[in-house]
Design a protein around this motif. Structure first.
Motif, short mmCIF file in Angstrom:
data_model
loop_
_atom_site.label_atom_id
_atom_site.label_comp_id
_atom_site.label_asym_id
_atom_site.label_seq_id
_atom_site.Cartn_x
_atom_site.Cartn_y
_atom_site.Cartn_z
N ASN A 15 0.83 -1.22 0.00
CA ASN A 15 0.00 0.00 0.00
C ASN A 15 0.86 1.28 0.00
O ASN A 15 0.62 2.18 -0.77
CB ASN A 15 -0.99 0.06 1.18
N ASP A 21 -3.57 -1.66 -2.53
CA ASP A 21 -3.64 -2.83 -3.43
C ASP A 21 -2.79 -2.71 -4.71
O ASP A 21 -2.82 -3.62 -5.53
CB ASP A 21 -5.09 -3.17 -3.82
N ASP A 139 -0.02 -6.72 -4.30
CA ASP A 139 0.91 -5.65 -3.89
C ASP A 139 1.98 -6.09 -2.90
O ASP A 139 2.91 -5.34 -2.63
CB ASP A 139 0.14 -4.42 -3.38
N ARG A 186 -9.84 -6.07 5.89
CA ARG A 186 -10.46 -5.67 4.63
C ARG A 186 -11.97 -5.54 4.79
O ARG A 186 -12.60 -4.73 4.13
CB ARG A 186 -10.14 -6.66 3.50
N ARG A 233 -8.47 1.89 9.34
CA ARG A 233 -7.66 0.81 9.92
C ARG A 233 -6.82 1.25 11.12
O ARG A 233 -6.49 0.43 11.98
CB ARG A 233 -6.74 0.22 8.86
N1 HSE Z 1 -3.35 -4.32 -0.05
C1 HSE Z 1 -3.54 -5.32 0.97
C2 HSE Z 1 -4.45 -4.75 2.03
C3 HSE Z 1 -2.20 -5.66 1.56
O1 HSE Z 1 -4.19 -3.63 2.49
O2 HSE Z 1 -5.42 -5.39 2.39
C4 HSE Z 1 -2.25 -6.70 2.64
O3 HSE Z 1 -0.94 -6.89 3.14
#
Ligand code: HSE
Length: 307
Positions: A15, A21, A139, A186, A233
């Motif tokens: 990220n 992603d 990613d 997620r 997050r």
């Molecule tokens: N792009 C993914 C996410 C990476 O942020 O969910 C997970 O390591």
């Protein structure tokens, strides 16, 4: 050609704030070890996992699933044994599953005399990510295989772009010892963004890529912004806001959540600053009573490699 190789599978930061992603980088000094050998026994056998409790059944193991996807893709009739020496903890946010998946496909491809290119390997390693997080994101596996910074320009078809990074760029990563599963982190995300958020995000993404190309450290720092995922997050990560503010004062260019967390990464110019940033993170986390690991590493230019 030898029938057995030992590889280093790098940890990765996905990220990088503005590239959810699509953007990732490989670390030079943090990663797993893996031993892969050819056998006449068809399929994949995970013979040993050292350092973590992970399933040995190939179909339930990230390295196994990625390896099986490769064998199926090539129609290969014999098989491979995989021994995993896990240093990256699952649920840490620095690409534990990606290291296993990338290591398996890279090593098997090497032992078969490299029939597949790196983008094809990323595509197969994504099957391992799907097992780990329900989503075949690239990613982490892209930088784990290509090394350096990578951009997933497109998923359909898969198009990976390597981005050069200035040599003096260092990453500092703190891993608080709490587990956040990518699948869970997620689920809490919103699936829609506003046009204004999109404009801000692709402005930063372009800025970061331009900064990496032109070695413009100020621009790199200014572009490490995420107003879409980070606000949601970061609630799960103790002291996130304090770390972000204090590492900047310690000289970091910027910081953010590493992958889906709980690890926090910062980028700095030069190792000395990166070490100062590590000390700042350490000082903050010592007040929490939580256990943590801290890594300071240059950007790994190679991805999975022979050791
Ligand atoms: N792009 C993914 C996410 C990476 O942020 O969910 C997970 O390591």
């Amino acid at each position: 050609m030898s029938n057995e190789i030992r590889v280093f599978c790098p940890a990765t930061v996905a990220n990088i704030s503005c590239g959810f992603d699509v953007l990732g980088l490989a670390l030079e000094t943090v990663g797993d070890g893996m031993v892969v050998r050819k056998t006449t026994h068809p399929g994949i056998r995970i013979t040993k996992v050292v350092g973590q409790e992970l399933p040995l059944e190939a179909e339930k193991n990230v390295a196994g699933v990625a390896g099986l996807a490769l064998l199926e893709n090539l129609g290969y009739q014999e098989g491979f044994e995989i021994e995993i020496h896990k240093k990256i903890k699952p649920g840490s946010g620095i690409g534990s599953s990606a290291a296993s998946a990338a290591g398996a496909v890279w090593a098997i491809n090497y032992l078969l005399d490299t029939p597949l290119n790196r983008t094809e390997l990323v595509n197969l390693a994504m099957q391992g990510e799907k097992l780990a997080s329900n989503v075949a994101h690239a990613d982490n596996v892209a930088p784990a295989i290509f090394g350096g910074f990578t951009l997933v320009r497109s998923y359909h078809p898969l198009d990976i772009v390597s981005i050069p990074a200035p040599k003096a760029l260092y990453a500092t990563v703190i891993h608080p010892q709490i587990e956040i599963k990518t699948a869970d982190s997620r689920k809490i995300l919103k699936t829609n963004i506003t046009l204004a958020q999109g404009i801000q995000q692709w402005g930063n993404l372009g800025g970061l890529v331009a900064g990496l190309y032109t070695h413009d450290y100020e621009l790199i720092g200014r572009s490490l912004e995420d107003h879409i995922v980070e606000p949601i997050r970061s609630i799960l990560i103790p002291e996130f806001k304090t770390v972000k503010e204090e590492v900047k004062k310690a000289g970091a260019l910027g910081s953010g959540i590493s992958g889906s967390g709980p690890s926090i990464f910062a980028l700095s110019k030069g190792e000395k600053t990166a070490q100062r940033v590590a000390q700042t993170m350490k000082d903050i986390y010592e007040t929490t009573g939580l256990d943590f690991d801290i890594h300071v590493s240059p950007i790994g230019t190679e991805g999975v490699k022979l050791i």
